[in-house]
Motif scaffolding. Structure first.
Motif, mmCIF file in Angstrom:
data_model
loop_
_atom_site.group_PDB
_atom_site.id
_atom_site.type_symbol
_atom_site.label_atom_id
_atom_site.label_comp_id
_atom_site.label_asym_id
_atom_site.label_seq_id
_atom_site.Cartn_x
_atom_site.Cartn_y
_atom_site.Cartn_z
ATOM 1 N N GLY A 65 0.844 -1.187 0.000
ATOM 2 C CA GLY A 65 0.000 0.000 0.000
ATOM 3 C C GLY A 65 0.881 1.240 0.000
ATOM 4 N N PHE A 66 0.353 2.347 -0.533
ATOM 5 C CA PHE A 66 1.153 3.568 -0.570
ATOM 6 C C PHE A 66 0.252 4.786 -0.630
ATOM 7 C CE2 PHE A 66 0.436 2.325 -4.949
ATOM 8 C CZ PHE A 66 0.220 3.505 -5.632
ATOM 9 N N THR A 67 0.795 5.896 -0.168
ATOM 10 C CA THR A 67 0.099 7.175 -0.267
ATOM 11 C C THR A 67 0.661 7.947 -1.461
ATOM 12 O OG1 THR A 67 1.678 8.293 1.191
ATOM 13 C CG2 THR A 67 -0.227 7.232 2.233
ATOM 14 N N GLY A 68 -0.010 9.035 -1.790
ATOM 15 C CA GLY A 68 0.452 9.852 -2.901
ATOM 16 C C GLY A 68 -0.291 9.575 -4.183
ATOM 17 N N THR A 69 0.250 10.082 -5.279
ATOM 18 C CA THR A 69 -0.448 10.009 -6.565
ATOM 19 C C THR A 69 0.350 9.299 -7.658
ATOM 20 O OG1 THR A 69 0.428 12.177 -7.228
ATOM 21 C CG2 THR A 69 -1.696 12.146 -6.058
ATOM 22 N N PRO A 109 -5.565 11.636 -5.064
ATOM 23 C CA PRO A 109 -4.927 11.603 -3.740
ATOM 24 C C PRO A 109 -5.587 10.560 -2.844
ATOM 25 C CG PRO A 109 -5.356 13.855 -4.434
ATOM 26 C CD PRO A 109 -6.069 12.970 -5.409
ATOM 27 N N GLY A 110 -4.782 9.948 -1.993
ATOM 28 C CA GLY A 110 -5.320 8.943 -1.093
ATOM 29 C C GLY A 110 -4.353 7.787 -0.928
ATOM 30 N N THR A 111 -4.878 6.666 -0.465
ATOM 31 C CA THR A 111 -4.088 5.456 -0.253
ATOM 32 C C THR A 111 -4.404 4.445 -1.346
ATOM 33 O OG1 THR A 111 -4.051 5.811 2.139
ATOM 34 C CG2 THR A 111 -3.541 3.598 1.357
ATOM 35 N N HIS A 112 -3.383 3.858 -1.914
ATOM 36 C CA HIS A 112 -3.531 2.946 -3.045
ATOM 37 C C HIS A 112 -2.800 1.629 -2.769
ATOM 38 C CE1 HIS A 112 -5.107 6.341 -5.366
ATOM 39 N NE2 HIS A 112 -4.113 7.051 -4.840
#
Length: 336
Positions: A65-69, A109-112
């Motif tokens: 999982g990761f944050t950012g775009t 934006p968000g968690t992916h």
């Protein structure tokens, strides 16, 4: 029977169900390096180099999982690969190396979640299969992804590895079975593998099951990294072509069952009848030997009528996608 391994496709792919959770030695958690504790590894990986992890068997993959775009892969040498984000479809990247941009269009934006799966085609990788982690936006970080708690391990040869199916391990019956169960799948499988290490060079899973990968130079696997609920064995198709006798096969099967039990004390072990119906008495006898020794969680699985070689295989031996789905439907009912 599988053909000899040849160099073919290495892929990195999104998978429907994230598999085995492995916690490598912790480094800077959240930085996206291979030893980042937020990255979950499926199957067996050679982690001796903290900056470059190498998958050992078919179907090994990772999820993070990761944050950012944006997210980029760090690849060392040129490879063919697939990648998928947030459950999307497979995107193919061929002959890429270095920093591989997986998000030419920015994500919201968000968690992916990025799911990455290295796979073999006919037992070999196409390119440099070394995973060197991910690069994220400035200020972004990795997060722990959600993964299934149940893990099923599948041990076999080219049939289990998905040779001749459309996406190899991704469309083979182990992954499809796990998807049906909402579980994770690990595939300790490669083409051209026997159960018994034959005198003419067929690699014996009796012994290689204990290794991180197929190559003799890989270290012994650390079974403390994960435990499984079930082990499914599908071995013997190649032994016949290498003139392994019934006595040799049965003895090797008993030994492998003993070794699996020692490493997975609580797992249920399922010994599948191979689809060619070879070594059936020997397989049953090996299961009976373990049952008589007090191990009641070793079971024989009859596969008669599961697939039609004329319509459900690509070549009379290796299942096509439809054949793998049929096997998965039957096997999922057995595993429950």
């Amino acid at each position: 029977m599988s053909r000899k391994p040849r160099a073919a496709t290495l892929a990195v792919a999104v998978v429907a169900a994230v598999t085995t959770v492995v916690h490598p030695a912790a480094a800077a958690t959240g930085d996206g390096s291979p030893s980042d504790a937020n990255i979950r590894y499926s199957g067996r990986w050679d982690t001796r180099s903290p900056g470059a992890y190498v998958p050992g068997w078919t179907g090994a993959h990772a999820v993070v999982g990761f944050t950012g775009t944006t997210v980029k892969l760090r690849q060392r040498g040129s490879v063919d690969l697939y990648a998928g984000i947030d459950g999307g479809g497979w995107v193919s990247y061929k002959g890429v190396s270095g920093t591989v941009n997986l998000t030419p269009s920015r994500l919201p934006p968000g968690t992916h979640t990025l799911r990455v799966a290295y796979r073999q085609d006919a037992g070999s990788y196409h390119g440099d299969e070394v995973f060197q982690g991910v690069l994220l936006d400035p200020g972004a970080h990795t997060v722990v992804p959600k993964v299934p708690s149940r893990i099923v391990e599948f041990v076999g040869d080219s049939i289990t590895a998905g040779y001749r199916s459309s996406k190899e391990a991704l469309t083979a019956y182990p992954q499809v079975t796990a998807d049906r169960l909402g579980a994770a799948a690990t595939q300790i499988a490669r083409p051209s593998v026997c159960l018994y290490p034959s005198s003419d060079g067929c690699i014996g899973m009796r012994d290689r099951f204990l290794k991180t990968g197929l190559d003799t130079g890989t270290p012994d696997w650390d079974f403390s990294r994960y435990q499984v609920s079930d082990v499914v064995l599908n071995l013997g198709t190649n032994d016949k072509a290498h003139n392994v006798s019934g006595a040799q096969f049965q003895s090797a099967y008993v030994t492998l069952l003993q070794r699996i039990r020692a490493k997975y004390p609580n797992a249920t072990i399922h010994a599948m009848e191979i689809f060619k119906r070879w070594y059936v008495p020997e397989t049953k006898a090996a299961v009976a030997a373990r049952n008589n020794a007090g191990d009641g969680k070793v079971r024989y699985v009859s596969t008669e009528g599961w697939i039609d070689p004329a319509t459900d295989t690509a070549d009379g031996t290796h299942p096509n996608d439809a054949g793998h789905r049929k096997i998965a439907a039957r096997l999922a009912a057995v595993l429950g």
